[in-house]
Design a protein around this motif. Structure first.
Motif, short mmCIF file in Angstrom:
data_model
loop_
_atom_site.label_atom_id
_atom_site.label_comp_id
_atom_site.label_asym_id
_atom_site.label_seq_id
_atom_site.Cartn_x
_atom_site.Cartn_y
_atom_site.Cartn_z
N SER A 197 0.81 -1.22 0.00
CA SER A 197 0.00 0.00 0.00
C SER A 197 0.84 1.27 0.00
CB SER A 197 -0.94 0.01 1.21
OG SER A 197 -0.23 -0.23 2.41
N GLY A 242 0.36 4.20 -2.98
CA GLY A 242 0.08 5.60 -2.69
C GLY A 242 -1.08 5.79 -1.74
N PHE A 243 -1.39 4.73 -0.98
CA PHE A 243 -2.49 4.82 -0.03
C PHE A 243 -2.19 5.89 1.02
CE2 PHE A 243 -4.67 3.38 3.89
CZ PHE A 243 -5.97 3.43 3.43
N GLU A 290 -10.21 2.00 2.32
CA GLU A 290 -9.50 2.12 1.05
C GLU A 290 -10.39 2.80 0.01
OE1 GLU A 290 -6.97 -1.26 -0.18
OE2 GLU A 290 -7.77 -2.24 1.59
N LYS A 306 -8.53 8.76 -2.09
CA LYS A 306 -7.56 9.08 -1.05
C LYS A 306 -6.18 8.50 -1.36
CE LYS A 306 -10.68 11.09 1.49
NZ LYS A 306 -10.71 12.55 1.63
N GLU A 307 -6.02 7.87 -2.48
CA GLU A 307 -4.72 7.30 -2.83
C GLU A 307 -4.36 7.64 -4.27
OE1 GLU A 307 -5.64 3.18 -1.96
OE2 GLU A 307 -5.81 2.75 -4.09
N ASP A 308 -3.06 7.68 -4.51
CA ASP A 308 -2.60 8.05 -5.85
C ASP A 308 -1.18 7.50 -6.04
OD1 ASP A 308 -1.88 9.13 -8.24
OD2 ASP A 308 -2.34 11.21 -7.71
N ALA A 363 3.49 8.44 -5.52
CA ALA A 363 4.26 7.65 -4.56
C ALA A 363 5.73 7.61 -4.98
CB ALA A 363 3.70 6.23 -4.45
N SER A 421 -2.40 -3.46 -1.69
CA SER A 421 -2.39 -3.28 -0.24
C SER A 421 -2.44 -4.64 0.45
CB SER A 421 -3.59 -2.44 0.20
OG SER A 421 -3.51 -1.13 -0.30
N HIS A 471 -0.20 5.98 6.72
CA HIS A 471 0.67 5.76 5.57
C HIS A 471 1.38 7.07 5.22
CE1 HIS A 471 -1.48 2.00 5.21
NE2 HIS A 471 -0.66 1.62 4.24
#
Length: 231
Positions: free
Chosen positions: A17, A21-22, A35, A39-41, A45, A64, A207
């Motif tokens: 994860s 990019g979490f 998840e 909110k992730e990208d 990262a 993840s 994270h």
């Protein structure tokens, strides 16, 4: 007009994860809700930032909860060695041609979920479900898992340097020690162990923040430069 030229360099990345990019898009507002894609990208990262800086093409194989050698919080444990050839996770009927695109550099950032599994006695993060009795997995199992990963990568990509990193969310001594020992014993001069120092991470997402991902990227750049790794 003509099609843009393809990047000359190719990176192959394995991660969990952190590399997905979490948490990158979380703000300090207590809005943690699981998840949620917005909110992730992964493009922000550490690995993607490194690829952008190198002008390289990148193939990421990340999910993840994946572990290198010790199962952790997933209801169905995910280990790199039983999914890494699949087109889709848990789709055992279709293997990806791993030799289709030969990478110039292989990056791996696994171990955080293993550390959780070891620390929790292999419990499923507090819900009482254990995958194996506490102590069933040992540091030797972890070292073997890293060794198996190295062997698989060098068998497929003998000319590509391999960098195995761990530590962006803190380090467990069993994990880093096993990684160091596996790299030292592998016999390949172009396989490296990178001990990331802990980066900034979000208290509610647990994270790396964007600043933390950028820190990880800079640590990787310095490691490559300090060790004169060419690809």
């Amino acid at each position: 007009c003509s099609a843009p030229e393809k990047p000359e360099k190719k990176l192959l990345v394995y991660g969990d994860s952190i590399t997905v990019g979490f948490g990158v898009e979380y703000r300090a507002t207590g809005d943690y809700g699981g998840e949620v894609p917005e909110k992730e990208d992964g493009t922000r990262a550490w690995a993607a930032l490194f690829a952008d800086a190198c002008g390289a093409d990148i193939t990421e194989y990340c999910i993840s909860g994946v572990s290198i050698g010790v199962p952790c919080w997933r209801e169905k444990p995910i280990m790199w060695d039983n999914i890494w050839r699949q087109y889709a996770f848990f789709d055992t009927g279709s293997d990806y041609d791993m030799e289709h695109d030969i990478p110039d550099l292989v990056l791996c950032n696994l171990g955080s979920n293993d550390n959780g599994g070891l620390a929790d006695g292999l419990s499923n993060f507090g819900n009482g479900t254990a995958y194996a009795p506490a102590g069933h997995y040992t540091r030797a199992d972890l070292e073997k898992a890293y060794a198996d990963f190295i062997a698989a990568m060098k068998r497929l990509y003998p000319h590509a340097p391999v960098i195995l990193g761990y530590g962006m969310l803190g380090t467990g001594p069993d994990i880093m020690g096993a990684l160091y020992d596996a790299v030292a014993a592998c016999g390949y001069p172009d396989v490296y162990a990178l001990n990331f120092t802990t980066v900034e991470y979000s208290a509610n997402a647990g994270h790396p923040t964007l600043a933390g991902q950028e820190d990880g990227y800079r640590q990787l750049v310095k490691f490559v430069e300090d060790n004169h790794i060419t690809f």
